[in-house]
Write a protein that holds these residues in place. Structure first.
Motif, mmCIF file in Angstrom:
data_model
loop_
_atom_site.group_PDB
_atom_site.id
_atom_site.type_symbol
_atom_site.label_atom_id
_atom_site.label_comp_id
_atom_site.label_asym_id
_atom_site.label_seq_id
_atom_site.Cartn_x
_atom_site.Cartn_y
_atom_site.Cartn_z
ATOM 1 N N GLY A 186 0.782 -1.224 0.000
ATOM 2 C CA GLY A 186 0.000 0.000 0.000
ATOM 3 C C GLY A 186 0.815 1.275 0.000
ATOM 4 O O GLY A 186 0.284 2.357 -0.206
ATOM 5 N N GLY A 187 2.124 1.162 0.254
ATOM 6 C CA GLY A 187 2.988 2.329 0.168
ATOM 7 C C GLY A 187 2.713 3.404 1.200
ATOM 8 O O GLY A 187 2.943 4.581 0.952
ATOM 9 N N SER A 188 2.236 3.012 2.390
ATOM 10 C CA SER A 188 1.955 3.985 3.449
ATOM 11 C C SER A 188 2.507 3.458 4.763
ATOM 12 O O SER A 188 2.168 2.338 5.168
ATOM 13 N N HIS A 189 3.337 4.272 5.439
ATOM 14 C CA HIS A 189 3.869 3.814 6.724
ATOM 15 C C HIS A 189 2.795 3.828 7.809
ATOM 16 O O HIS A 189 3.006 3.286 8.898
ATOM 17 N N GLU A 190 1.646 4.422 7.507
ATOM 18 C CA GLU A 190 0.497 4.374 8.412
ATOM 19 C C GLU A 190 -0.510 3.324 7.968
ATOM 20 O O GLU A 190 -1.564 3.172 8.577
ATOM 21 N N TRP A 191 -0.221 2.633 6.889
ATOM 22 C CA TRP A 191 -1.071 1.595 6.325
ATOM 23 C C TRP A 191 -2.464 2.132 5.982
ATOM 24 O O TRP A 191 -3.472 1.471 6.230
ATOM 25 N N LEU A 192 -2.484 3.332 5.436
ATOM 26 C CA LEU A 192 -3.746 3.922 5.009
ATOM 27 C C LEU A 192 -4.079 3.465 3.591
ATOM 28 O O LEU A 192 -3.224 3.500 2.707
ATOM 29 N N ARG A 193 -5.299 3.060 3.386
ATOM 30 C CA ARG A 193 -5.745 2.617 2.071
ATOM 31 C C ARG A 193 -6.310 3.810 1.298
ATOM 32 O O ARG A 193 -7.137 4.558 1.826
ATOM 33 N N ASP A 194 -5.836 4.007 0.077
ATOM 34 C CA ASP A 194 -6.302 5.108 -0.779
ATOM 35 C C ASP A 194 -6.193 6.454 -0.069
ATOM 36 O O ASP A 194 -7.127 7.258 -0.055
ATOM 37 N N GLY A 195 -5.028 6.660 0.549
ATOM 38 C CA GLY A 195 -4.792 7.933 1.221
ATOM 39 C C GLY A 195 -5.661 8.164 2.432
ATOM 40 O O GLY A 195 -5.781 9.301 2.909
ATOM 41 N N GLY A 196 -6.267 7.119 2.942
ATOM 42 C CA GLY A 196 -7.128 7.223 4.119
ATOM 43 C C GLY A 196 -8.599 7.089 3.800
ATOM 44 O O GLY A 196 -9.413 6.843 4.704
ATOM 45 N N LYS A 197 -8.969 7.223 2.525
ATOM 46 C CA LYS A 197 -10.389 7.099 2.170
ATOM 47 C C LYS A 197 -10.907 5.695 2.460
ATOM 48 O O LYS A 197 -12.088 5.534 2.796
ATOM 49 N N GLY A 198 -10.028 4.718 2.336
ATOM 50 C CA GLY A 198 -10.425 3.339 2.624
ATOM 51 C C GLY A 198 -10.064 2.893 4.027
ATOM 52 O O GLY A 198 -10.098 1.696 4.323
ATOM 53 N N GLY A 199 -9.734 3.866 4.889
ATOM 54 C CA GLY A 199 -9.378 3.516 6.259
ATOM 55 C C GLY A 199 -7.994 2.882 6.323
ATOM 56 O O GLY A 199 -7.165 3.042 5.428
ATOM 57 N N ARG A 200 -7.755 2.138 7.370
ATOM 58 C CA ARG A 200 -6.443 1.517 7.572
ATOM 59 C C ARG A 200 -6.450 0.104 7.009
ATOM 60 O O ARG A 200 -7.390 -0.666 7.219
ATOM 61 N N ASN A 201 -5.401 -0.224 6.279
ATOM 62 C CA ASN A 201 -5.254 -1.570 5.732
ATOM 63 C C ASN A 201 -4.704 -2.470 6.841
ATOM 64 O O ASN A 201 -3.491 -2.640 6.978
ATOM 65 N N LEU A 202 -5.604 -3.027 7.627
ATOM 66 C CA LEU A 202 -5.214 -3.798 8.806
ATOM 67 C C LEU A 202 -4.465 -5.067 8.427
ATOM 68 O O LEU A 202 -3.556 -5.504 9.146
ATOM 69 N N ASP A 203 -4.847 -5.684 7.308
ATOM 70 C CA ASP A 203 -4.165 -6.905 6.874
ATOM 71 C C ASP A 203 -2.710 -6.611 6.530
ATOM 72 O O ASP A 203 -1.804 -7.366 6.889
ATOM 73 N N ALA A 204 -2.475 -5.496 5.813
ATOM 74 C CA ALA A 204 -1.110 -5.137 5.433
ATOM 75 C C ALA A 204 -0.272 -4.828 6.665
ATOM 76 O O ALA A 204 0.910 -5.206 6.745
ATOM 77 N N ARG A 205 -0.852 -4.151 7.647
ATOM 78 C CA ARG A 205 -0.104 -3.835 8.869
ATOM 79 C C ARG A 205 0.248 -5.101 9.632
ATOM 80 O O ARG A 205 1.387 -5.250 10.104
ATOM 81 N N ALA A 206 -0.710 -6.018 9.772
ATOM 82 C CA ALA A 206 -0.440 -7.257 10.499
ATOM 83 C C ALA A 206 0.653 -8.062 9.809
ATOM 84 O O ALA A 206 1.555 -8.609 10.466
ATOM 85 N N MET A 207 0.597 -8.141 8.487
ATOM 86 C CA MET A 207 1.605 -8.897 7.763
ATOM 87 C C MET A 207 2.990 -8.302 7.969
ATOM 88 O O MET A 207 3.966 -9.014 8.214
ATOM 89 N N TYR A 208 3.088 -6.975 7.908
ATOM 90 C CA TYR A 208 4.394 -6.341 8.052
ATOM 91 C C TYR A 208 4.988 -6.623 9.419
ATOM 92 O O TYR A 208 6.170 -7.003 9.539
ATOM 93 N N PHE A 209 4.199 -6.459 10.486
ATOM 94 C CA PHE A 209 4.770 -6.624 11.818
ATOM 95 C C PHE A 209 4.935 -8.077 12.213
ATOM 96 O O PHE A 209 5.658 -8.376 13.171
ATOM 97 N N TRP A 210 4.302 -8.988 11.502
ATOM 98 C CA TRP A 210 4.634 -10.398 11.672
ATOM 99 C C TRP A 210 6.036 -10.660 11.124
ATOM 100 O O TRP A 210 6.806 -11.440 11.667
ATOM 101 N N LEU A 211 6.373 -9.956 10.065
ATOM 102 C CA LEU A 211 7.608 -10.188 9.328
ATOM 103 C C LEU A 211 8.779 -9.370 9.825
ATOM 104 O O LEU A 211 9.919 -9.851 9.858
#
Length: 463
Positions: A297-322
Motif C-alpha cells: 500500500g505504500g503507506s507507513h500508516e497503512w492507510l488505504r487510498d490515502g485514508g479514504k479506505g481507512g487503515r489496511n489492517l491486513d497489510a499492517r499485520a503482515m508487516y509486523f509479523w515479518l
C-alpha cells in the motif's frame, strides 16, 4: 460453528454459550493481529534488557548482526546501533546523532513512526541534536537548536544504521558511534552521563514475540506501562474485552485462556499465509513475477487510498509479523536516499523455496543502489536470519568483494546445501528439510527501481 437453536428468536443455553465463545475467539484473534506491533516492539525491548541494554545511555551495537540472535528480518549489511529509552523516567531526551550515519528511526511503543534521523531525517546526514518529548512534557524554551519531536508513548526505540566502509569493514562506523553518539536527559545537558556500548551481533538472544497465550502477557505489560490514551478507545475496548485493561490484573479464566490460545494459532496461520502467498494483488511488485513488497500500500500508516479506505489492517499485520522499523523512508520514492525492499518466498514455478534443493537468482546489470545492495536469506519459522555454517547468510555488494560478475554485468546468486563448483563466492547455504525466504535490499535506491525499468528475475530451481 454448528447449529444454533432458537424458540421464536430466543437462544437455548447451548446456543448462547456457543455465541459467546465465538465472540471471545473473535476478540482474541483481532487483538492478536491488531496489537501485534505493540507486542513485537515490547519483546525487542525485553530482548535488549536481557542483554544488559536497558537505559537511554546503553547502546547495543551489531557490527554486523549475525544469525545467532532471533531478530525479525534483521540484516547482515549495516552496522546497527540500537537504544530503548523511557521518557517517563528521563523527561525530554536529547539524542546527538553523529554526521554520516545512514537511515535512523525512532518508533513508539505501538511501533508508530516518531522521527527519522541521519540521511532521511532533518539533519540530512550532517548530524544534529534531536529533542524527544514525552506525551505530556513541556518543550524547553531554548529548544531552537534542536530537531524537536513528541512521542505519544513513554517507551521508544531508536534504531540507527551506519554503513560499512569502502573495504567492507564496520570499524569506522563503530568508532563513530562510540565517539560521537550522545544521549542524555535534557536536564543533564551540562553533566552528561557516560555512554555504554555492548557488542551483541554474534550473541544468542531473542527479540520476537510469543505465538501462544504468552503473547497476551507480553502485550499486557505494554498496556499497563504506557499512558492510557496511547491506544484509541476502540482498540482499548478490544483488548479489555479479553481482560487487558490498564490498572486491572490480567488473569483470564481457564476457558477464556484456552480460547485465546486457539485464536493466536489461527492468527499465526493467517500471518504466515499473508507473508508468503499474499491474497492482495497489490502486494506483488511486478506482473507475472513472484516478488512482493513487505510494505503493501505504500503507506507507513497503512492507510488505504490515502485514508479514504481507512487503515489496511491486513497489510499492517503482515508487516509486523515479518519485520521491524516503521518509517516513511521505506515507502516514499526518494531516489538516492533511504532503502527499498523486495521479498521472495517462491520460485518461478510458484513453489516454496526448499532448503534441500538448488536454485539460481539472476540480478540484471546496473543494480539500482547508490550505496550498496544486499540479499539475505531467512528462516520462515523465526523470520530471522537462517542459521547455517555461514555466520552471515547473505551477499553484500560492499562487503563481499569476491562476488563474480557475469560478462553482461549481471550477478548470479546460488542457493542450496552445497556450493556449486567454482561459484562459492556467489553461494548462500540453505538447510535440507527447511524452507527459506529472502529479502533484496537496495540502499540509496535509484530511479530505475521506482520506474521498474530494472527488475530482479525470479528464482530458478536447478534440480
Amino acid at each position: 460453528m454448528g447449529t444454533f437453536n432458537f424458540f421464536d428468536g430466543l437462544p437455548d443455553k447451548a446456543s448462547a454459550k456457543l455465541a459467546y465463545e465465538n465472540l471471545d475467539f473473535i476478540h482474541a484473534y483481532e487483538t492478536f493481529l491488531s496489537l501485534m506491533p505493540a507486542a513485537s516492539i515490547e519483546m525487542l525491548r525485553q530482548g535488549h534488557t536481557k542483554m544488559g541494554v536497558d537505559d537511554y545511555n546503553e547502546v547495543m551495537l551489531m557490527s554486523p548482526l549475525e544469525s545467532n540472535p532471533i531478530f525479525l528480518t534483521g540484516n547482515t549489511d549495516t552496522v546497527y546501533g540500537s537504544v530503548f529509552f523511557d521518557l517517563s523516567k528521563t523527561g525530554p531526551l536529547v539524542i546527538n546523532i553523529p554526521a554520516g550515519l545512514g537511515p535512523g528511526t525512532i518508533n513508539d511503543a505501538f511501533f508508530r513512526f516518531v522521527a527519522d534521523t541521519g540521511a532521511p531525517g532533518p539533519d540530512r546526514g550532517k548530524g544534529g541534536k534531536y529533542l524527544i518529548l514525552g506525551p505530556s512534557d513541556q518543550e524547553p524554551s531554548d529548544s531552537k537548536d534542536y530537531f524537536v519531536f513528541r512521542s505519544p508513548t513513554y517507551s521508544n526505540w531508536l534504531i540507527m544504521r551506519a554503513f560499512l566502509d569502502k573495504n567492507g569493514s564496520p570499524d569506522k562506523a563503530v568508532q563513530s558511534y562510540k565517539s560521537d553518539l550522545h544521549i542524555y536527559p535534557y536536564r543533564l545537558k551540562d553533566s552528561q552521563p557516560k555512554m555504554k556500548f555492548i557488542e551483541a551481533g554474534d550473541l544468542v538472544f531473542n527479540t520476537v514475540h510469543a505465538n501462544n497465550f504468552q503473547f497476551f502477557v507480553e502485550l499486557n505489560e505494554v498496556i499497563q506501562r504506557e499512558p492510557i490514551n496511547f491506544l484509541d478507545p476502540e482498540i482499548r475496548g478490544l483488548a479489555s474485552s479479553i481482560g487487558m485493561e490498564k490498572g486491572v490484573p490480567f488473569n483470564p479464566p481457564p476457558a477464556l485462556r484456552s480460547t485465546m490460545e486457539e485464536a493466536v494459532q489461527v492468527g499465526v496461520a493467517y500471518a504466515r499465509s499473508e507473508m508468503t502467498r499474499p491474497r492482495d494483488r497489490s502486494a506483488y511488485l511486478y506482473d507475472g513475477k513472484q516478488w512482493t513488497t513487505p510494505f503493501v500500500g505504500g503507506s507507513h500508516e497503512w492507510l488505504r487510498d490515502g485514508g479514504k479506505g481507512g487503515r489496511n489492517l491486513d497489510a499492517r499485520a503482515m508487516y509486523f509479523w515479518l519485520a521491524t522499523v516503521n518509517t516513511p523512508a521505506m515507502v516514499l520514492e526518494m531516489p538516492g536516499v533511504g532503502s527499498q525492499y523486495g521479498l521472495i518466498a517462491t520460485d518461478s514455478q510458484k513453489k516454496f523455496l526448499n532448503g534441500g534443493k538448488n536454485y539460481r537468482l539472476n540480478l540484471p546489470a546496473n543494480i539500482p543502489a547508490k550505496d550498496f545492495w544486499s540479499f539475505v536469506v531467512y528462516d520462515p519459522q523465526t523470520r530471522s536470519e537462517l542459521q547455517t555454517t555461514q555466520a552471515l547468510p547473505s551477499k553484500n555488494s560492499k562487503r563481499d568483494k569476491d562476488i563474480l560478475i557475469n560478462d553482461d554485468g549481471s550477478v548470479d546468486l546460488y542457493f542450496g546445501p552445497k556450493a556449486p563448483n567454482g561459484k562459492a563466492s556467489n553461494w548462500i547455504q540453505t538447510i535440507p528439510e527447511k524452507g527459506w525466504f529472502a529479502l533484496l535490499r537496495l540502499y540509496g535506491p535509484l530511479e530505475s527501481w521506482f520506474d521498474e525499468s530494472w527488475q530482479p528475475n525470479d528464482i530458478q530451481r536447478l534440480d
